[in-house]
Design an enzyme around this catalytic site. Structure first.
Site, PDB file in Angstrom:
ATOM      1  CB  SER A  11      19.162  26.653 -19.498  1.00 53.90           C
ATOM      2  OG  SER A  11      19.741  26.446 -18.232  1.00 53.90           O
ATOM      3  N   GLY A  73      15.828  34.796 -19.160  1.00 58.31           N
ATOM      4  CA  GLY A  73      16.283  35.876 -18.296  1.00 58.31           C
ATOM      5  C   GLY A  73      17.771  35.800 -18.040  1.00 58.31           C
ATOM      6  CB  SER A 113      12.730  36.972  -9.480  1.00 55.51           C
ATOM      7  OG  SER A 113      13.566  36.644  -8.385  1.00 55.51           O
ATOM      8  CE1 TYR A 153      17.188  37.882 -12.477  1.00 49.79           C
ATOM      9  CE2 TYR A 153      16.770  38.158 -10.133  1.00 49.79           C
ATOM     10  CZ  TYR A 153      16.581  37.454 -11.310  1.00 49.79           C
ATOM     11  OH  TYR A 153      15.770  36.345 -11.328  1.00 49.79           O
ATOM     12  CE  LYS A 157      13.692  38.073 -13.312  1.00 54.18           C
ATOM     13  NZ  LYS A 157      13.151  37.316 -14.474  1.00 54.18           N
TER      14      LYS A 157
HETATM   15  P1  NAI Z   1      18.813  29.576 -16.816  1.00 55.34           P
HETATM   16  O1  NAI Z   1      20.012  30.444 -16.869  1.00 55.34           O
HETATM   17  O2  NAI Z   1      18.987  28.124 -16.623  1.00 55.34           O
HETATM   18  O3  NAI Z   1      17.924  29.807 -18.137  1.00 55.34           O
HETATM   19  C1  NAI Z   1      17.730  31.054 -18.717  1.00 55.34           C
HETATM   20  C2  NAI Z   1      17.633  30.886 -20.227  1.00 55.34           C
HETATM   21  O4  NAI Z   1      17.360  32.178 -20.824  1.00 55.34           O
HETATM   22  C3  NAI Z   1      18.942  30.366 -20.844  1.00 55.34           C
HETATM   23  O5  NAI Z   1      18.705  29.214 -21.622  1.00 55.34           O
HETATM   24  C4  NAI Z   1      19.404  31.533 -21.684  1.00 55.34           C
HETATM   25  O6  NAI Z   1      20.139  31.167 -22.850  1.00 55.34           O
HETATM   26  C5  NAI Z   1      18.093  32.242 -22.031  1.00 55.34           C
HETATM   27  N1  NAI Z   1      18.355  33.602 -22.466  1.00 55.34           N
HETATM   28  C6  NAI Z   1      19.175  34.504 -21.859  1.00 55.34           C
HETATM   29  N2  NAI Z   1      19.275  35.622 -22.594  1.00 55.34           N
HETATM   30  C7  NAI Z   1      18.489  35.444 -23.691  1.00 55.34           C
HETATM   31  C8  NAI Z   1      18.208  36.252 -24.828  1.00 55.34           C
HETATM   32  N3  NAI Z   1      18.785  37.448 -25.004  1.00 55.34           N
HETATM   33  N4  NAI Z   1      17.354  35.762 -25.757  1.00 55.34           N
HETATM   34  C9  NAI Z   1      16.819  34.534 -25.612  1.00 55.34           C
HETATM   35  N5  NAI Z   1      17.063  33.724 -24.568  1.00 55.34           N
HETATM   36  C10 NAI Z   1      17.896  34.163 -23.621  1.00 55.34           C
HETATM   37  O7  NAI Z   1      17.923  30.160 -15.631  1.00 55.34           O
HETATM   38  P2  NAI Z   1      16.476  29.708 -15.059  1.00 55.34           P
HETATM   39  O8  NAI Z   1      16.622  29.486 -13.639  1.00 55.34           O
HETATM   40  O9  NAI Z   1      15.852  28.688 -15.901  1.00 55.34           O
HETATM   41  O10 NAI Z   1      15.710  31.101 -15.214  1.00 55.34           O
HETATM   42  C11 NAI Z   1      14.488  31.238 -15.909  1.00 55.34           C
HETATM   43  C12 NAI Z   1      13.803  32.471 -15.374  1.00 55.34           C
HETATM   44  O11 NAI Z   1      13.509  32.282 -14.004  1.00 55.34           O
HETATM   45  C13 NAI Z   1      14.623  33.758 -15.466  1.00 55.34           C
HETATM   46  O12 NAI Z   1      13.797  34.818 -15.887  1.00 55.34           O
HETATM   47  C14 NAI Z   1      15.073  33.966 -14.030  1.00 55.34           C
HETATM   48  O13 NAI Z   1      15.291  35.332 -13.744  1.00 55.34           O
HETATM   49  C15 NAI Z   1      13.890  33.416 -13.273  1.00 55.34           C
HETATM   50  N6  NAI Z   1      14.201  33.062 -11.895  1.00 55.34           N
HETATM   51  C16 NAI Z   1      15.092  32.071 -11.609  1.00 55.34           C
HETATM   52  C17 NAI Z   1      15.403  31.785 -10.299  1.00 55.34           C
HETATM   53  C18 NAI Z   1      16.409  30.744  -9.929  1.00 55.34           C
HETATM   54  O14 NAI Z   1      16.856  30.726  -8.776  1.00 55.34           O
HETATM   55  N7  NAI Z   1      16.790  29.856 -10.820  1.00 55.34           N
HETATM   56  C19 NAI Z   1      14.788  32.528  -9.191  1.00 55.34           C
HETATM   57  C20 NAI Z   1      13.828  33.517  -9.599  1.00 55.34           C
HETATM   58  C21 NAI Z   1      13.564  33.764 -10.911  1.00 55.34           C
END
Ligand code: NAI
Length: 256
Positions: A11, A73, A113, A153, A157
């Site tokens: 994702s 995450g 983040s 959360y 971070k």
């Molecule tokens: P998202 O929810 O689209 O993707 C996160 C992915 O991590 C998902 O595919 C999920 O299945 C995977 N995941 C979760 N738990 C897991 C586990 N136990 N083992 C393996 N994979 C696992 O979110 P996004 O936006 O792509 O987030 C990516 C990173 O960016 C995260 O660390 C998030 O905290 C960080 N972030 C995102 C922001 C936003 O506004 N989208 C802002 C700041 C940081």
């Protein structure tokens, strides 16, 4: 090509980073707890929320890796322990487990983040938790440090940023020239943003977006992650790069 391992590829930011890395000629190994709709490169299904999950994953990965992008995450909506387990302890265990396989001069990039902004203000608690070695009983850590669920959360971070700074100077990585950096996105349009809206409230998320004119996209984050993996970033180590349209700067400027 270079072999690049990316967690969270099913994702959002991880998916876009994998796609771009593939376009740039890297051999991508994607990791996620869920199957991606369209896999860029090869895919390994794994859950990094436990020591067993991380150990099993490490055992299935190749012996030589050029870069590790820790993108997976959780938003915090499943509680502090679950969030800390994935966003910090699982991520760190994977990085330490893979360190011997990262080539000399390789790189680790941690997606932190803007929410980790408070690492310095909360340094005592963050340092105490980062000081716990290995993969602890995370529920116990949460109880011992009185981390409330809504803090899970941001605390995860804060720990990730503090650990990034330390890991850059840790023998495990430094002795072989492995750089460890962080990228701190602001609000980015991915599925997790909806969860942040539930956890933080729409007003907070919308005011952050309004400060910088728009939300980010995964395509705004992925190139910076990959730059930090590249040899062009060879003198960048232990850095936190905000990728937020200027949000962190605007907060800093107000404080100054
Ligand atoms: P998202 O929810 O689209 O993707 C996160 C992915 O991590 C998902 O595919 C999920 O299945 C995977 N995941 C979760 N738990 C897991 C586990 N136990 N083992 C393996 N994979 C696992 O979110 P996004 O936006 O792509 O987030 C990516 C990173 O960016 C995260 O660390 C998030 O905290 C960080 N972030 C995102 C922001 C936003 O506004 N989208 C802002 C700041 C940081």
């Amino acid at each position: 090509g270079k072999t690049i391992l990316i967690t969270g590829v099913a994702s959002g930011i991880g998916a876009r980073t994998a796609e771009l890395a593939g376009q740039l000629g890297a051999d991508v190994i994607g990791v996620d707890v869920r199957e991606p709709a369209a896999a860029a490169g090869s895919f390994v299904k794994a859950d990094i929320s436990s020591k067993a999950g991380v150990d099993e994953l490490v055992a299935r990965l190749p012996q030589r890796i050029d870069a590790l992008c820790n993108v997976a995450g959780l938003s915090g909506n499943t509680g502090a322990a679950a969030t800390l387990a994935v966003n910090f302890f699982g991520l760190r265990a994977l990085s330490e487990g893979l360190a011997p396989r990262l080539r000399e001069g390789g790189a680790i990039v941690n997606v932190a983040s803007i929410a980790g902004f408070g690492w310095r203000a909360n340094l005592n608690r963050a340092a105490s938790m980062v000081g716990i070695e290995g993969f602890p009983d995370v529920a116990e850590v949460v109880a011992d440090h009185a981390v409330r669920n809504e803090e899970g959360y941001p605390v995860s971070k804060e720990l990730l940023l503090l650990w990034t700074f330390r890991a850059a100077h840790q023998d495990l990585f430094k002795s072989r020239g492995i750089r460890v950096n962080a990228v701190s996105p602001g609000p980015v349009e991915t599925p997790i943003l909806k969860q942040f809206r539930t956890v933080l409230g729409d007003a907070r998320v919308d005011s952050d977006i309004a400060r910088v004119g728009r939300a980010g996209t995964s395509g705004d984050i992925a190139p910076v992650v990959l730059f930090l993996c590249s040899d062009g970033a060879r003198w960048v180590n232990g850095a936190n790069v905000p990728v937020d349209g200027g949000l962190e700067a605007s907060i800093n400027a107000e404080v100054l």
